[in-house]
Design an enzyme around this catalytic site. Structure first.
Site, PDB file in Angstrom:
ATOM      1  N   CYS A  26     -11.085   2.836  -1.126  1.00 36.08           N
ATOM      2  CA  CYS A  26      -9.835   3.094  -0.476  1.00 36.08           C
ATOM      3  C   CYS A  26      -9.588   2.256   0.750  1.00 36.08           C
ATOM      4  O   CYS A  26     -10.357   2.429   1.510  1.00 36.08           O
ATOM      5  CB  CYS A  26      -9.595   4.726  -0.157  1.00 36.08           C
ATOM      6  SG  CYS A  26      -8.286   5.243   0.315  1.00 36.08           S
ATOM      7  N   GLU A  55      -3.874   9.443   7.901  1.00 34.72           N
ATOM      8  CA  GLU A  55      -2.288   8.991   8.145  1.00 34.72           C
ATOM      9  C   GLU A  55      -1.584  10.060   8.888  1.00 34.72           C
ATOM     10  O   GLU A  55      -1.019   9.713   9.846  1.00 34.72           O
ATOM     11  CB  GLU A  55      -1.389   9.273   6.657  1.00 34.72           C
ATOM     12  CG  GLU A  55      -1.709   8.448   5.572  1.00 34.72           C
ATOM     13  CD  GLU A  55      -0.832   7.007   5.616  1.00 34.72           C
ATOM     14  OE1 GLU A  55       0.383   7.331   6.342  1.00 34.72           O
ATOM     15  OE2 GLU A  55      -1.514   6.003   5.169  1.00 34.72           O
ATOM     16  N   ASP A  97       0.778  -1.184   0.162  1.00 34.34           N
ATOM     17  CA  ASP A  97       0.170   0.020   0.044  1.00 34.34           C
ATOM     18  C   ASP A  97       0.714   1.227  -0.002  1.00 34.34           C
ATOM     19  O   ASP A  97       2.230   1.190   0.222  1.00 34.34           O
ATOM     20  CB  ASP A  97      -0.748   0.070   1.081  1.00 34.34           C
ATOM     21  CG  ASP A  97      -1.858   1.034   1.318  1.00 34.34           C
ATOM     22  OD1 ASP A  97      -2.088   1.423   0.161  1.00 34.34           O
ATOM     23  OD2 ASP A  97      -1.782   2.053   2.283  1.00 34.34           O
ATOM     24  N   SER A  98       0.152   2.413  -0.245  1.00 34.95           N
ATOM     25  CA  SER A  98       1.071   3.632  -0.177  1.00 34.95           C
ATOM     26  C   SER A  98       1.415   4.106   1.064  1.00 34.95           C
ATOM     27  O   SER A  98       2.296   4.785   1.264  1.00 34.95           O
ATOM     28  CB  SER A  98       0.064   4.690  -1.054  1.00 34.95           C
ATOM     29  OG  SER A  98      -0.986   4.707  -0.174  1.00 34.95           O
ATOM     30  N   CYS A 154      -4.289  -1.558  -2.169  1.00 33.88           N
ATOM     31  CA  CYS A 154      -4.171  -0.045  -2.526  1.00 33.88           C
ATOM     32  C   CYS A 154      -5.104   0.207  -4.123  1.00 33.88           C
ATOM     33  O   CYS A 154      -5.023  -0.358  -4.828  1.00 33.88           O
ATOM     34  CB  CYS A 154      -3.070   0.692  -2.709  1.00 33.88           C
ATOM     35  SG  CYS A 154      -2.826   2.366  -3.154  1.00 33.88           S
ATOM     36  N   ASN A 155      -6.354   0.604  -3.745  1.00 31.83           N
ATOM     37  CA  ASN A 155      -7.178   0.932  -4.889  1.00 31.83           C
ATOM     38  C   ASN A 155      -6.573   1.992  -5.764  1.00 31.83           C
ATOM     39  O   ASN A 155      -6.696   1.963  -6.931  1.00 31.83           O
ATOM     40  CB  ASN A 155      -8.522   1.507  -4.314  1.00 31.83           C
ATOM     41  CG  ASN A 155      -9.400   0.719  -3.554  1.00 31.83           C
ATOM     42  OD1 ASN A 155     -10.119   0.035  -3.979  1.00 31.83           O
ATOM     43  ND2 ASN A 155      -9.154   0.441  -2.308  1.00 31.83           N
ATOM     44  N   HIS A 192      -7.667   2.808   3.131  1.00 28.55           N
ATOM     45  CA  HIS A 192      -7.787   3.584   4.313  1.00 28.55           C
ATOM     46  C   HIS A 192      -9.159   3.821   4.904  1.00 28.55           C
ATOM     47  O   HIS A 192      -9.253   3.654   6.154  1.00 28.55           O
ATOM     48  CB  HIS A 192      -7.378   5.045   3.977  1.00 28.55           C
ATOM     49  CG  HIS A 192      -5.873   5.234   4.095  1.00 28.55           C
ATOM     50  ND1 HIS A 192      -5.154   4.634   2.786  1.00 28.55           N
ATOM     51  CD2 HIS A 192      -4.869   5.758   4.818  1.00 28.55           C
ATOM     52  CE1 HIS A 192      -3.888   4.802   2.914  1.00 28.55           C
ATOM     53  NE2 HIS A 192      -3.573   5.389   4.238  1.00 28.55           N
TER      54      HIS A 192
HETATM   55  N1  DGL Z   1      -5.286   3.518   0.648  1.00 31.84           N
HETATM   56  C1  DGL Z   1      -5.057   3.748  -0.609  1.00 31.84           C
HETATM   57  C2  DGL Z   1      -6.070   3.343  -1.638  1.00 31.84           C
HETATM   58  O1  DGL Z   1      -6.753   2.445  -1.375  1.00 31.84           O
HETATM   59  C3  DGL Z   1      -4.248   4.855  -1.179  1.00 31.84           C
HETATM   60  C4  DGL Z   1      -4.305   6.237  -0.616  1.00 31.84           C
HETATM   61  C5  DGL Z   1      -3.577   6.947  -1.096  1.00 31.84           C
HETATM   62  O2  DGL Z   1      -2.440   7.148  -0.993  1.00 31.84           O
HETATM   63  O3  DGL Z   1      -3.872   8.261  -1.341  1.00 31.84           O
HETATM   64  O4  DGL Z   1      -6.475   4.082  -2.514  1.00 31.84           O
END
Ligand code: DGL
Length: 270
Positions: free
Chosen positions: A194, A162, A7-8, A70-71, A196
């Site tokens: 997402c 975050e 993931d990011s 990570c989407n 998160h």
């Molecule tokens: N959690 C990630 C997602 O599912 C990335 C969020 C991000 O880095 O902007 O998109």
């Protein structure tokens, strides 16, 4: 035998947690690219390059199969990776498809032609890059017809999560839901697109009301991975230990991760 989870930043931990609960004997190597988070405001080339670098790092840990938890990476980079970058002995899977299969009531890997499904009005909440990619609508169109999707780019929510600022994250969620509901007053289902967002799922459900079914990824991805590994046992790679790696500051990231998941997690430098 290890599977990689990328993931990011910290959001993919929601997916890792669900996979670990379902497959407790499977070693998992997590890589959070905290140095470059958030991805959701980057352009597609940038997301592609960062995601490829992260996946290569996980190969070095003996993970032949990597889940993009990570989407944003799944939406903006996965297709290009699969078409032009991935060697034949490696696999990278995204987190979109299991959710769309659940929404369209399909079994995993059912590739029959698109058909009418019960749900007709779907709200998608995701990062600006995911919304801009239209990958959700593309994947949905392979499986279902006649579904109206209204997508809301949820600027700021990932940053607030975050930073550990729950109050700001919840306030932003409420305002994004209100913005979407001005355009689609009665969604039947909402997709938290997402990784998160499960951390603020209650805020989404509160703002949407109890009649909206909220689809969140962690359990769906874990179920789908279990099924996939039964069908492709050879893809469990040679790694034997679970590790948490970050491109960011391991002490800071460990603290945040422990705060999110409410159990101690120790990150190492990637
Ligand atoms: N959690 C990630 C997602 O599912 C990335 C969020 C991000 O880095 O902007 O998109």
């Amino acid at each position: 035998m290890a599977v990689g989870v990328f993931d990011s930043g910290l959001g993919g931990l929601t997916v890792l947690d669900a996979i670990a609960a379902r497959l407790p004997d499977l070693p998992l190597v997590y890589l959070g690219d905290n140095k470059h988070t958030p991805y959701g405001v980057r352009d597609a080339d940038d997301i592609f390059n960062l995601t490829c670098a992260g996946v290569e790092r996980l190969w070095a840990e003996g993970c032949d199969l990597v889940i993009l938890a990570c989407n944003t990476a799944s939406a903006a980079a996965l297709k290009r990776m699969q078409e032009s970058w991935l060697p034949p002995n490696k696999r990278v899977l995204g987190v979109f498809v299991p959710m769309i299969e659940a929404l369209t009531e399909r079994r995993w890997g059912d590739n029959s032609p698109p058909r009418e499904v019960e749900v007709k009005h779907v709200a998608l909440f995701a990062t600006p890059a995911t919304v801009a990619s239209r990958a959700f609508q593309r994947e949905l169109a392979f499986r279902a017809i006649g579904v109206d999707v209204e997508a809301q780019p949820c600027g700021g929510v990932v940053d607030a999560i975050e930073m550990g600022d729950e109050i700001l994250a919840e306030a932003l969620v409420t305002s994004h839901v209100e913005a979407l509901m001005r355009r689609m007053p009665r969604p039947e289902a909402a997709i938290l697109g997402c990784t998160h967002y499960p951390l603020v799922q209650a805020a989404f459900q509160n703002a949407l009301g109890e009649n909206v079914k909220v689809y969140s990824q962690p359990n769906l991805v874990a179920e789908s991975l279990e099924d996939y590994l039964k069908r492709h046992p050879e893809l469990v790679g040679s790694g034997t230990v679970s590790r948490f790696l970050t491109t960011g500051d391991p002490v800071r990231v460990s603290g945040k991760a422990t705060q999110f998941l409410r159990y101690p997690i120790k990150f190492e430098a990637a």
